[in-house]
Design a protein around this motif. Structure first.
Motif, PDB file in Angstrom:
ATOM      1  N   GLN A  45     -52.827 126.103  95.238  1.00 37.65           N
ATOM      2  CA  GLN A  45     -53.270 124.731  95.035  1.00 37.65           C
ATOM      3  C   GLN A  45     -53.477 123.982  96.344  1.00 37.65           C
ATOM      4  O   GLN A  45     -53.888 122.823  96.348  1.00 37.65           O
ATOM      5  CB  GLN A  45     -52.228 123.968  94.194  1.00 37.65           C
ATOM      6  N   ALA A  46     -53.174 124.658  97.478  1.00 34.70           N
ATOM      7  CA  ALA A  46     -53.107 123.941  98.752  1.00 34.70           C
ATOM      8  C   ALA A  46     -54.422 123.258  99.096  1.00 34.70           C
ATOM      9  O   ALA A  46     -54.439 122.090  99.466  1.00 34.70           O
ATOM     10  CB  ALA A  46     -52.699 124.891  99.866  1.00 34.70           C
ATOM     11  N   PHE A  47     -55.541 123.975  98.958  1.00 38.25           N
ATOM     12  CA  PHE A  47     -56.806 123.387  99.384  1.00 38.25           C
ATOM     13  C   PHE A  47     -57.257 122.288  98.435  1.00 38.25           C
ATOM     14  O   PHE A  47     -57.838 121.288  98.859  1.00 38.25           O
ATOM     15  CB  PHE A  47     -57.869 124.474  99.558  1.00 38.25           C
ATOM     16  N   ALA A  48     -56.955 122.471  97.140  1.00 39.41           N
ATOM     17  CA  ALA A  48     -57.233 121.393  96.192  1.00 39.41           C
ATOM     18  C   ALA A  48     -56.416 120.165  96.573  1.00 39.41           C
ATOM     19  O   ALA A  48     -56.892 119.028  96.503  1.00 39.41           O
ATOM     20  CB  ALA A  48     -56.881 121.844  94.781  1.00 39.41           C
ATOM     21  N   GLY A  49     -55.167 120.403  97.014  1.00 39.61           N
ATOM     22  CA  GLY A  49     -54.297 119.303  97.436  1.00 39.61           C
ATOM     23  C   GLY A  49     -54.872 118.581  98.627  1.00 39.61           C
ATOM     24  O   GLY A  49     -54.927 117.351  98.660  1.00 39.61           O
ATOM     25  N   LEU A  50     -55.340 119.357  99.607  1.00 39.74           N
ATOM     26  CA  LEU A  50     -55.940 118.744 100.799  1.00 39.74           C
ATOM     27  C   LEU A  50     -57.145 117.904 100.394  1.00 39.74           C
ATOM     28  O   LEU A  50     -57.359 116.804 100.911  1.00 39.74           O
ATOM     29  CB  LEU A  50     -56.346 119.819 101.806  1.00 39.74           C
ATOM     30  N   GLY A 323     -54.079 108.975  98.251  1.00 35.86           N
ATOM     31  CA  GLY A 323     -54.266 110.416  98.104  1.00 35.86           C
ATOM     32  C   GLY A 323     -52.984 111.083  97.647  1.00 35.86           C
ATOM     33  O   GLY A 323     -52.994 111.989  96.815  1.00 35.86           O
ATOM     34  N   GLY A 324     -51.845 110.607  98.184  1.00 35.79           N
ATOM     35  CA  GLY A 324     -50.545 111.153  97.793  1.00 35.79           C
ATOM     36  C   GLY A 324     -50.276 110.934  96.314  1.00 35.79           C
ATOM     37  O   GLY A 324     -49.686 111.772  95.632  1.00 35.79           O
ATOM     38  N   PHE A 325     -50.757 109.794  95.801  1.00 38.16           N
ATOM     39  CA  PHE A 325     -50.588 109.495  94.387  1.00 38.16           C
ATOM     40  C   PHE A 325     -51.330 110.522  93.529  1.00 38.16           C
ATOM     41  O   PHE A 325     -50.798 111.070  92.568  1.00 38.16           O
ATOM     42  CB  PHE A 325     -51.105 108.081  94.124  1.00 38.16           C
ATOM     43  N   TYR A 326     -52.581 110.810  93.941  1.00 38.63           N
ATOM     44  CA  TYR A 326     -53.375 111.768  93.157  1.00 38.63           C
ATOM     45  C   TYR A 326     -52.933 113.206  93.401  1.00 38.63           C
ATOM     46  O   TYR A 326     -53.209 114.094  92.613  1.00 38.63           O
ATOM     47  CB  TYR A 326     -54.864 111.606  93.481  1.00 38.63           C
ATOM     48  N   LEU A 327     -52.221 113.414  94.526  1.00 40.42           N
ATOM     49  CA  LEU A 327     -51.750 114.752  94.884  1.00 40.42           C
ATOM     50  C   LEU A 327     -50.794 115.290  93.825  1.00 40.42           C
ATOM     51  O   LEU A 327     -50.650 116.490  93.643  1.00 40.42           O
ATOM     52  CB  LEU A 327     -51.040 114.671  96.238  1.00 40.42           C
ATOM     53  N   GLN A 328     -50.155 114.377  93.097  1.00 40.45           N
ATOM     54  CA  GLN A 328     -49.197 114.819  92.082  1.00 40.45           C
ATOM     55  C   GLN A 328     -49.884 115.586  90.962  1.00 40.45           C
ATOM     56  O   GLN A 328     -49.224 116.326  90.234  1.00 40.45           O
ATOM     57  CB  GLN A 328     -48.447 113.602  91.534  1.00 40.45           C
ATOM     58  N   LEU A 329     -51.202 115.418  90.836  1.00 41.82           N
ATOM     59  CA  LEU A 329     -51.941 116.185  89.830  1.00 41.82           C
ATOM     60  C   LEU A 329     -51.886 117.674  90.145  1.00 41.82           C
ATOM     61  O   LEU A 329     -51.942 118.513  89.262  1.00 41.82           O
ATOM     62  CB  LEU A 329     -53.409 115.728  89.777  1.00 41.82           C
TER      63      LEU A 329
END
Lengths: 398, 321
Positions: A45-50, A323-329
């Motif tokens: 999921q790392a690149f999706a997270g970035l 971005g951190g908020f949406y990162l939880q997805l």
């Protein structure tokens, strides 16, 4: 053609661009570290997270951008506070305390004087009260530094804690403000909220308000004060060489105190902007230092202490935080953003040095190429002169 | 009298934690590097130590708790050492602004710890089984009147570690070649370099030692006062910096300063049990403010004659004179 080159060179060598490229290097390093951490935790999921982090507020469309602006306003103010003090050679780590004091004063005026002040003026008065609260809290480290020779870092850390406990105590002791059942303050009076200045129609469905406009105007004002007035020149002179400034007739004690008072006022406005934003209109006294104050340090560093740079840096950090908020997805914990911000500051503390290594590398590569390409003799010669100069300098050092 | 013993015992626990951290800061500043990152290093040390204890306990280890605590301190020391190397690298090799570098480390530490705890343990807090407490009567020394009550009952092994570290530091700083060299690097690094001392190496060692001690101190503080790790040390790292300044960068001064601040802090948390303080109509937040207000007042009175190591905060540049 030559003229273009000249202008280009001038631009490249200008301080602003140098600071900008240093900030960009620091930001990229921070994001790389964030990516590495995500790769360790969950490679798939790392690149999706970035992607989520980079998209930031844009994840939520127009409303998302509006939210970014809402989050940006207070940290731009604390960033301006820290950056302003930096220009005078002071490290204002006291922004969290000044921010909390500003928040409290704004709360106090809004609640206690809502029947005295005409409702159309209430938000202005509350904002000014916040500024004054921050100024008083900023003055303490300034006075200690100027007249008692105490390092401002230590005193402002202490005033942070004192301010936090003091505000929590005052809030809990005031029945008009405090709602004991919910252990937080009551909602601010509607008239204390900052007008939206039409921003809500541009970013519908978001928490945006006029705070961002106020912050931007103040940033421009601070820019003018710092770079276009005698007072600002004195401040900066004190920051770059205290003894030199003293010799030139600058009252450095007064300058230190003034600088801290203004810095405190800026952070205080930040606190007022948050509580008067409408979306976060209650305060919870839980003995925690204001995070926005510490983020101000990061914003100021990334913005290279330049008021205009700080506005963009503040927007960038707000963007990251969203971005951190949406990162939880992607099932990552949002604390990763705080790590990235910390890493960005870490690298920005020596980014100029990393950058200064680039031209050296550049010269080296050019030199190699020129040996092969004998036609460009003039360039080679200039490099030779450069190298000679360098070796001379080195021999002079020993 | 019981209240007095209780406050003394509690004060000692906190005082020794602050003492160890401040001594760490002393090594760093005496070598010429401002270490404002003590708070962050404490958090990292506390986190790794508590994580170690948690892992050992959930693995069903039958190790003697006191030995386990000592091992955890070792883990905390190593973690602190590694983390402090980030500061050393930035401030020695990259010639960065040391205050900014330190601030960055202070911001990274809690985020990193909470992130790791939430990712691997699923919760922000690290809870452990408390079996490290030395109760009244556990040691035969506690039967000695007064002294037994003061030092050998209702306490943790950490206070003995703290005293031992203090004694060793005192010896190292003033009675060894290394101590002299370290102090020279903080006063006049060019002079030190001219007689063949490697200033860069000394500063790395200075910061490294501060990492070791701050890591241990962080675990001592969290284990003895809070008992569980929640991503913070309540700003005691900053208090340690104040203790360091108040103690004039000298081990003896630091010892007394640490005890003074710990006492102030304990009044903040124990005022309800102290009869005459509990009767006063003063909100608890006032007592909680006490250590910080005391710091301000004390600094105001002592700073005029305060003398920091001369070269502290200035990156060492060989070419400079």
């Amino acid at each position: 053609m030559d003229k273009f080159k000249k202008v280009g060179n001038k631009l490249l060598k200008s301080q602003g661009l140098e600071a900008l490229s240093a900030s960009v290097i620091a930001a990229v390093c921070g994001l790389i570290v964030g990516l590495i951490i995500m790769l360790i935790v969950n490679p798939s999921q790392a690149f999706a997270g970035l992607g989520s982090i980079l998209k930031g507020g844009f994840n939520g469309g127009f409303a998302g951008v509006g939210n970014v602006l809402y989050y940006a306003a207070p940290i731009i103010m604390t960033g301006l506070s820290v950056g302003f003090a930096f220009k005078t050679g002071l490290f204002n780590i006291g922004a969290p305390g000044q921010y909390t004091m500003g928040l409290f004063c704004s709360l106090y005026v809004s609640f206690m004087f809502q029947n005295v002040i005409p409702s159309s003026m209430l938000w202005v008065c509350a904002l000014l009260a916040g500024m004054i609260g921050g100024m008083i809290w900023g003055a303490i480290p300034g006075l200690f530094k100027a007249y008692l020779n105490v390092n401002e870092v230590i005193t402002s850390i202490m005033t942070n804690y004192i301010g936090m406990f003091l505000v929590d105590m005052l809030v809990k002791g005031n029945i008009t403000m405090f709602n004991i059942n919910e252990a937080r303050t009551r909602a601010m009076p509607e008239s204390a909220n900052i007008p939206k200045f039409g921003l809500d129609s541009i970013f519908p469905g978001s928490t945006v308000n006029g705070g961002i406009i106020i912050a931007a105007i103040i940033a421009v004002l601070i820019y003018i004060v710092l770079f276009k007035t005698t007072f600002g020149f004195e401040l900066r002179a004190c920051g770059s060489n205290k003894t030199g400034a003293k010799y030139a007739g600058v009252n450095e004690k007064r300058t230190i105190v003034m600088s801290m008072i203004i810095a405190g006022g800026l952070a205080g406005i930040g606190g007022a902007l948050l509580i008067q934003a409408g979306a976060s209109n209650t305060y919870e006294p839980v003995n925690v230092l204001a995070v926005n104050g510490f983020n101000g340090i990061a914003v100021a560093l990334l913005g290279a202490s330049n008021p205009i740079g700080i506005v963009f840096a503040g927007a960038f950090f707000a963007h990251l935080q969203r971005g951190g908020f949406y990162l939880q997805l992607q099932n990552f914990k949002p604390e990763i953003i705080d790590i990235i911000i910390g890493v960005i500051i870490y690298f920005s503390s020596f980014a100029l040095i990393i950058k200064s290594l680039f031209p050296q590398l550049f010269t080296f590569l050019k030199f190699k190429k020129n040996i092969e390409d004998t036609t460009a003799k003039t360039v080679e010669k200039t490099i030779e002169v450069e190298i000679e100069k360098n070796t001379n300098d080195k021999s002079g050092e020993v | 009298m019981d209240v007095f013993y209780l406050i003394f015992q509690q004060t000692m626990m906190v005082a020794m934690a602050i003492l160890v951290v401040a001594l760490g800061g002393m090594f760093s500043e005496r070598s010429g590097v401002v270490n404002i990152a003590l708070d962050g290093i404490m958090i990292i040390g506390a986190f790794c130590g508590m994580f170690f204890i948690k892992m050992m306990q959930s693995a069903g280890s039958t190790m003697n708790p006191q030995i386990m605590l000592l091992c955890a301190m070792l883990v905390a020391a190593v973690a602190g050492l590694i983390y402090s190397m980030l500061l050393a690298f930035a401030s020695v090799h990259m010639k960065a602004d040391q205050t900014i570098g330190g601030t960055a480390l202070n911001m990274i530490a809690p985020a990193l710890c909470i992130f790791t705890a939430r990712t691997f343990l699923g919760a922000k807090n690290i809870e452990i089984t408390q079996n490290f407490f030395i109760r009244d009567g556990d040691l035969w020394l506690s039967k000695i009147p007064v002294i037994g009550d003061l030092f050998f009952s209702n306490t943790y092994i950490t206070i003995y570690v703290g005293i031992a570290i203090w004694a060793v530091v005192l010896f190292v700083l003033y009675k060894t070649k290394f101590g002299l060299r370290l102090r020279a690097c903080g006063e006049h690094p060019q002079a030190a370099d001219s007689v063949g001392i490697n200033v860069y190496r000394m500063r790395y060692i200075g910061v490294g030692l501060s990492g070791v001690l701050a890591g241990i101190g962080g675990l001592m503080f969290v284990l003895t006062t809070v008992g569980s790790f929640g991503g913070t040390v309540n700003g005691y790292g900053f208090l340690a910096v104040a203790v360091l300044i108040f103690g004039q960068w000298k081990p003896v001064g630091i010892l007394f300063a640490a005890i003074f601040f710990a006492l102030m802090g304990q009044i903040g948390s124990f005022y309800p049990t102290i009869p005459f303080l509990a009767d006063l109509p003063i909100p608890g937040d006032v007592y909680r403010m006490l250590p910080y207000v005391a710091t301000l007042v004390v600094l105001a009175f002592t700073s005029k004659k305060s003398r920091a190591p001369k070269a502290v905060g200035v990156p060492y540049d060989k070419g400079k004179r």
